[in-house]
Design a protein around this motif. Structure first.
Motif, PDB file in Angstrom:
ATOM      1  N   LEU A  77       0.698  -1.393  -0.094  1.00  0.00           N
ATOM      2  CA  LEU A  77      -0.048   0.012  -0.002  1.00  0.00           C
ATOM      3  C   LEU A  77       0.875   1.331  -0.050  1.00  0.00           C
ATOM      4  CD1 LEU A  77      -2.948   1.000   0.256  1.00  0.00           C
ATOM      5  CD2 LEU A  77      -2.889   0.925   2.600  1.00  0.00           C
ATOM      6  N   ALA A  80       2.444   1.811  -3.427  1.00  0.00           N
ATOM      7  CA  ALA A  80       1.577   2.443  -4.316  1.00  0.00           C
ATOM      8  C   ALA A  80       1.056   3.743  -4.158  1.00  0.00           C
ATOM      9  CB  ALA A  80       0.027   1.590  -4.126  1.00  0.00           C
ATOM     10  N   VAL A  81       0.676   4.183  -2.787  1.00  0.00           N
ATOM     11  CA  VAL A  81       0.426   5.587  -2.402  1.00  0.00           C
ATOM     12  C   VAL A  81       1.551   6.211  -2.690  1.00  0.00           C
ATOM     13  CG1 VAL A  81      -0.249   7.028  -0.671  1.00  0.00           C
ATOM     14  CG2 VAL A  81      -1.377   4.681  -0.899  1.00  0.00           C
ATOM     15  N   ILE A  84       2.045   6.862  -6.566  1.00  0.00           N
ATOM     16  CA  ILE A  84       1.200   7.580  -7.159  1.00  0.00           C
ATOM     17  C   ILE A  84       1.386   9.131  -6.844  1.00  0.00           C
ATOM     18  CG2 ILE A  84      -1.164   8.250  -7.360  1.00  0.00           C
ATOM     19  CD1 ILE A  84      -1.587   5.144  -6.904  1.00  0.00           C
TER      20      ILE A  84
ATOM     21  N   PHE B 161       1.441  -5.507  -8.134  1.00  0.00           N
ATOM     22  CA  PHE B 161       0.391  -4.517  -7.348  1.00  0.00           C
ATOM     23  C   PHE B 161      -0.902  -5.485  -7.925  1.00  0.00           C
ATOM     24  CE2 PHE B 161       2.942  -0.837  -7.666  1.00  0.00           C
ATOM     25  CZ  PHE B 161       2.989  -0.405  -6.454  1.00  0.00           C
ATOM     26  N   ILE B 183      -6.841   1.906  -4.753  1.00  0.00           N
ATOM     27  CA  ILE B 183      -5.501   2.446  -5.044  1.00  0.00           C
ATOM     28  C   ILE B 183      -4.672   1.126  -5.467  1.00  0.00           C
ATOM     29  CG2 ILE B 183      -3.436   2.599  -3.418  1.00  0.00           C
ATOM     30  CD1 ILE B 183      -5.341   3.791  -1.310  1.00  0.00           C
ATOM     31  N   PHE B 184      -4.925  -0.145  -5.331  1.00  0.00           N
ATOM     32  CA  PHE B 184      -4.034  -1.089  -6.118  1.00  0.00           C
ATOM     33  C   PHE B 184      -4.477  -1.130  -7.646  1.00  0.00           C
ATOM     34  CE2 PHE B 184      -3.602  -3.057  -1.872  1.00  0.00           C
ATOM     35  CZ  PHE B 184      -2.453  -2.599  -1.569  1.00  0.00           C
ATOM     36  N   SER B 186      -5.189   1.355  -9.063  1.00  0.00           N
ATOM     37  CA  SER B 186      -4.506   2.665  -9.945  1.00  0.00           C
ATOM     38  C   SER B 186      -3.024   2.543 -10.016  1.00  0.00           C
ATOM     39  CB  SER B 186      -4.931   3.920  -9.454  1.00  0.00           C
ATOM     40  OG  SER B 186      -4.970   3.980  -7.854  1.00  0.00           O
ATOM     41  N   ALA B 187      -2.536   1.716  -9.089  1.00  0.00           N
ATOM     42  CA  ALA B 187      -1.321   1.497  -8.999  1.00  0.00           C
ATOM     43  C   ALA B 187      -0.600   0.477 -10.095  1.00  0.00           C
ATOM     44  CB  ALA B 187      -0.643   0.900  -7.557  1.00  0.00           C
ATOM     45  N   LEU B 190      -0.641   2.750 -13.106  1.00  0.00           N
ATOM     46  CA  LEU B 190       0.563   3.678 -13.388  1.00  0.00           C
ATOM     47  C   LEU B 190       1.856   3.033 -13.178  1.00  0.00           C
ATOM     48  CD1 LEU B 190      -1.127   6.461 -10.869  1.00  0.00           C
ATOM     49  CD2 LEU B 190      -0.652   6.691 -13.334  1.00  0.00           C
TER      50      LEU B 190
END
Lengths: 119, 547
Positions: A77, A80-81, A84, B161, B183-184, B186-187, B190
């Motif tokens: 997590l 990812a965060v 981004i 991801f 979130i995962f 969009s990860a 991206l």
């Protein structure tokens, strides 16, 4: 923060501290030709960038998940965060060199704040 | 902490350490920092490293550097950015060079994929999860290891991801789980957008099976809808760029491609004897399909999509197979567990951990057993060496930013992304024309020349928020490839050594010919190459003659 939540945080902080030492030892064994200082910096960076922020955010789900699961998913997590956010914050104009300090601090404090509110 | 939990966690740490050891440390000669990009075996690895380096220099990924984009300015950064940003941030924190930090991130997170999958499988059965985990070591066996050494890094991270997405579905019942799904997702977008197709296929399988057995409800639907909306909001800016670059340049087209041209692909047969247990696991799992275990749904989904090369997904399907040992590990563990349960009714944790350690020893190649795949140690510095790296660093630091470089023949220059480390717009001689000149015993002023760069996805620039132009379509082919006058360049790079010495000798012949004029001088030299500076660009720099 309620006493119960604080105690939980304190107990798990000890686990994380122990894990840090375990990983430091493992990394030094695996990368045995590397200097201790570089290994220490690498392990600290992993914890600072992935483990601490991820753990803090995952505290929100601490009643559903055990410590190990929260810790591991927290790393994903956090990756990812931070990935981004760094992209977009960079586009807005804040140089990426500041993100290594700024983003983990924001995530760690947000995670602890949400946890204390939930508790 | 209970003893069983301690045992389980110790086992996880052991497997994770083994993954890092055989995946990363063995290749890297047990060091974290290196003097030059170490263990890079193909151009794509340099492609990603050079882009991350450019982002570090620029401070953001608004634009692709001109020395990556065939010399074009203001080309929009169109590659999915997460891997590069993580590498740059990690580089700042660790003080490791970007070429080490980006590679480490890939090894570290790919190894962690196995542990995340462990938690997904644990939802099915803890013993199955413990037995499944060691199979993950095979992501570092041949041919899967090229996913790392040949630079399929965004795909590896995208799949990390993707596995995290599987986990978020496994935990869909949690409060606000849509945040994790979003979130995962969009990860994935991206990091390596094509993995989104695999993620969507998994979601499709999840809902089809769920509807069939009436095991999903409105809450699951709402969670997913919110997750997708969140992912779209987060990824919106990048998806616009994607829509006008990759989506146009590499659209889906149906094709059947059994082989991955130029690459050793991974096939189910590569599991050898282990395939028996995997197949048994698949068969037995069918009996449990109505329980919708995410580990099984993900395994089946990725098995089907791994065969996507038969229905248009080509390279992406083969990339997915790099992590088949993780996706299919649930079937392996379930197959073994189901068989053993026939004989041992009271199975316990100790048995699983012990057997898991036996698998660890076998799959890590410590004990070789016929017809069972295992890791084979690879330690290599790769394509780069300290001399070429010294020269590339010199070019990037000591030459004016608008310099134009010309690389004559070098054995390693066919992996042309490494030349981007010069951080200058660079050209290179076409080896065929070069050899033809040798055969004709001729020194020329014009050579057929390539302008290397990364045109993947189209080199687009922004006209307005929703309108893009494409440099490649607006320029003649001659801009990228054709005869060029070498006198028009600021610096010349000549390798002094080659596996075919005649090529290096011809390099030096040209270099000496250039030095005969009074405006070209030696700017840099080491044991394997020499760099000349042209102080009068455009002037008659070389006499064409026979030798």
């Amino acid at each position: 923060m309620k006493k119960e939540a604080f105690n939980e945080l304190k107990r798990e902080s000890i686990y994380i501290g122990a894990l840090f030492i375990i990983f430091l030892i493992i990394f030094k064994i695996i990368f045995f030709k590397e200097s201790f200082f570089i290994v220490l910096r690498a392990v600290f960076s992993i914890f600072w960038l992935f483990v601490f922020p991820g753990y803090s955010i995952m505290l929100y789900w601490n009643d559903k998940l055990d410590f190990a699961e929260r810790l591991v998913i927290g790393v994903a997590l956090s990756a990812a965060v931070i990935g981004i956010s760094s992209y977009y914050i960079g586009l807005i104009g804040l140089n990426v060199k500041y993100h290594s300090i700024l983003l983990p601090i924001i995530l760690i404090s947000s995670g602890i704040f949400l946890f204390s509110r939930k508790k | 902490m209970k003893l069983s939990v301690l045992l389980e966690n110790s086992y996880l740490v052991l497997i994770f350490s083994a993954l890092l050891l055989i995946g990363n440390a063995n290749l890297w000669d047990y060091k974290l920092s290196h003097e030059f990009p170490y263990g890079y075996l193909a151009s794509d690895a340099f492609q990603h490293q050079a882009r991350a380096e450019a982002i570090k220099d620029a401070g953001n990924f608004r634009f692709e550097a001109n020395y990556i984009s065939h010399g074009f300015e203001n080309a929009v950064g169109r590659y999915p950015p997460i891997i590069y940003h993580l590498a740059v941030i990690f580089s700042y924190l660790t003080k490791l060079e970007v070429y080490d930090s980006i590679y480490f991130i890939v090894f570290f997170l790919a190894s962690l994929s196995a542990i995340i999958m462990y938690f997904v499988i644990k939802g099915l059965n803890k013993n199955v999860a413990l037995l499944s985990l060691p199979l993950s070591l095979l992501i570092f066996s041949s041919p899967n290891y090229i996913g790392f050494t040949w630079g399929h890094w965004p795909s590896m991270l995208g799949q990390f991801f993707l596995i995290a997405l599987f986990w978020s579905f496994y935990r869909m019942e949690m409060e606000k789980s849509f945040l994790l799904v979003g979130i995962f997702l969009s990860a994935i977008i991206l990091t390596h957008t094509s993995e989104l197709i695999f993620g969507l296929f998994f979601i499709f399988v999840f809902f089809m099976v769920g509807l069939l057995f009436k095991r999903i409800d409105l809450k699951d639907g709402k969670n997913l809808a919110f997750g997708i909306i969140l992912a779209l909001i987060i990824s919106f800016y990048y998806l616009i760029i994607f829509r006008y670059s990759w989506f146009i340049e590499q659209p889906y087209s149906f094709a059947v491609k059994p082989l991955w041209e130029g690459n050793p692909g991974f096939y189910l047969a590569n599991f050898q004897l282990l395939l028996v247990f995997i197949l048994i696991g698949i068969v037995f799992s069918l009996a449990k399909i109505k329980y919708m275990h995410i580990a099984f749904l993900a395994g089946v989904g990725m098995l089907i999509m791994g065969y996507g090369n038969y229905f248009g997904f080509d390279v992406r399907a083969f990339q997915l197979r790099f992590l088949w040992p993780i996706y299919l590990s649930a079937f392996f563990g379930f197959g073994i567990y189901s068989i053993l349960k026939f004989f041992i009714k009271k199975w316990n944790l100790i048995y699983s951990v012990s057997l898991g350690i036996v698998f660890l020893v076998i799959f890590s190649g410590l004990i070789k057993i016929p017809f069972i795949p295992g890791y084979q140690k690879l330690t290599t510095q790769g394509i780069m060496d300290s001399f070429h790296w010294e020269a590339l660093k010199w070019l990037s630091e000591k030459t004016p930013e608008n310099s134009k470089l010309y690389f004559f023949y070098g054995d390693i220059y066919n992996q042309d992304a490494l030349l981007r480390n010069s951080k200058r717009v660079h050209f290179q001689v076409d080896p065929n024309d070069f050899i033809e000149n040798i055969n004709n015993r001729r020194i020329s002023r014009e050579y057929v020349t390539e302008l290397p760069g990364d045109g993947g996805g189209g080199i687009v620039y922004r006209k307005s928020p929703f309108s893009f132009g494409e440099y490649q379509k607006e320029n003649e082919q001659g801009y990228f490839f054709g005869k060029k006058d070498i006198c028009e360049f600021d610096y010349y790079v000549f390798d002094k050594a080659s596996r075919q010495q005649a090529l290096a000798q011809y390099n030096l012949l040209i270099a000496n010919e250039l030095l005969k004029n009074n405006f070209t001088s030696v700017a840099f030299e080491n044991h394997v190459l020499v760099i000349l500076k042209n102080n009068n660009v455009g002037a008659d720099c070389i006499e064409e003659r026979s030798f």
